[in-house]
Design a protein around this motif. Structure first.
Motif, short mmCIF file in Angstrom:
data_model
loop_
_atom_site.label_atom_id
_atom_site.label_comp_id
_atom_site.label_asym_id
_atom_site.label_seq_id
_atom_site.Cartn_x
_atom_site.Cartn_y
_atom_site.Cartn_z
N ASN A 60 -6.43 -4.53 6.41
CA ASN A 60 -5.44 -3.45 6.35
C ASN A 60 -4.63 -3.37 7.64
OD1 ASN A 60 -6.23 -2.63 3.77
ND2 ASN A 60 -7.69 -1.12 4.54
N GLY A 101 0.83 -1.20 0.00
CA GLY A 101 0.00 0.00 0.00
C GLY A 101 0.86 1.24 0.00
N THR A 129 -0.88 3.06 5.27
CA THR A 129 -1.74 1.88 5.40
C THR A 129 -1.46 0.90 4.27
OG1 THR A 129 -3.47 3.30 6.32
CG2 THR A 129 -4.13 1.09 5.67
N GLN A 135 -2.55 -3.18 2.68
CA GLN A 135 -3.42 -4.35 2.71
C GLN A 135 -2.56 -5.61 2.71
OE1 GLN A 135 -6.07 -5.16 -0.69
NE2 GLN A 135 -7.67 -5.58 0.82
#
Length: 218
Positions: free
Chosen positions: A205, A180, A184, A186
């Motif tokens: 996440n 990502g 953040t 995933q």
């Protein structure tokens, strides 16, 4: 000063932690057993010792953290580690994740970008009985001289999946990596079905420190 005693109190705190992880959805008994048996407080300075079994991340210096136990458990569960699996860890950090993998019977090769952390962990893990192979360098490029690997786990957030790491994964092998932006990522699980076919699965996440290097964040 690190304390290397493992008291009844610590063992009780670990049991409570594993129950917390179970309630949060960690069902892999081998993962829970490893976390229940492996002393996380060994990785904490005395000033933070009382927080060792909280389900939280904590700083370890050099702008890095020891990951939240749930994150360690979740990634390890996705990896589906079996005894004897040749496993590459990208981002040694404190060494806690490497220790959990070792407790599960994996043959661990771990690489750290930061020289200070590499040197600290390389010296520390043998003192607590954890025998893994340590490397210092650009983890985004993996360890081509040691490939192929049955499992690859990346414990830093990548902007994309490094193609070099996919090449180093054995057929049937699994890579777990957070992908990502810098804030953040995933969690992805990539299973290498053939040289040209990768099964990609997307999960929750998370927030990791950035993966540095040629195929990471420059």
């Amino acid at each position: 000063m690190l304390r290397l005693e493992d008291s009844y109190l610590h063992k009780g705190q670990r049991r409570n932690l594993t129950q917390t992880l179970r309630k949060k959805g960690i069902k892999d008994e081998a993962v829970l057993e490893a976390i229940n048996n492996f002393p996380r407080h060994f990785f904490f300075d005395s000033a933070l010792l009382s927080h060792a079994y909280e389900d939280k991340a904590f700083p370890i210096g050099e702008g890095q953290t020891i990951s939240q136990p749930y994150t360690v458990a979740f990634q390890t569960m996705l990896l589906n580690v079996k005894p004897g699996d040749k496993t590459l860890e990208i981002g040694t950090g404190s060494g806690y994740q490497a220790g959990v993998l070792y407790c599960m019977g994996a043959k661990v090769h771990t690489i750290e970008f930061n020289e200070v952390l590499y040197d600290r962990t390389r010296k520390f893990l043998p003192k607590i009985g954890v025998k893994v192979k340590h490397y210092c360098g650009d983890g985004s490029k993996g360890l081509p001289e040691q490939a192929p690997f049955d499992k690859i786990i990346v414990t830093a957030g990548a902007p994309t999946v490094p193609k070099t790491l996919l090449k180093q994964l054995a057929i049937g092998g699994v890579m777990v990596i957070p992908v990502g932006d810098r804030n953040t990522q995933q969690m992805l699980r990539l299973t290498k079905q053939t040289d040209k076919k990768i099964l990609k699965e997307n999960f929750d996440n998370f927030a990791f420190v950035p993966l540095l290097g040629e195929e990471g964040w420059q």
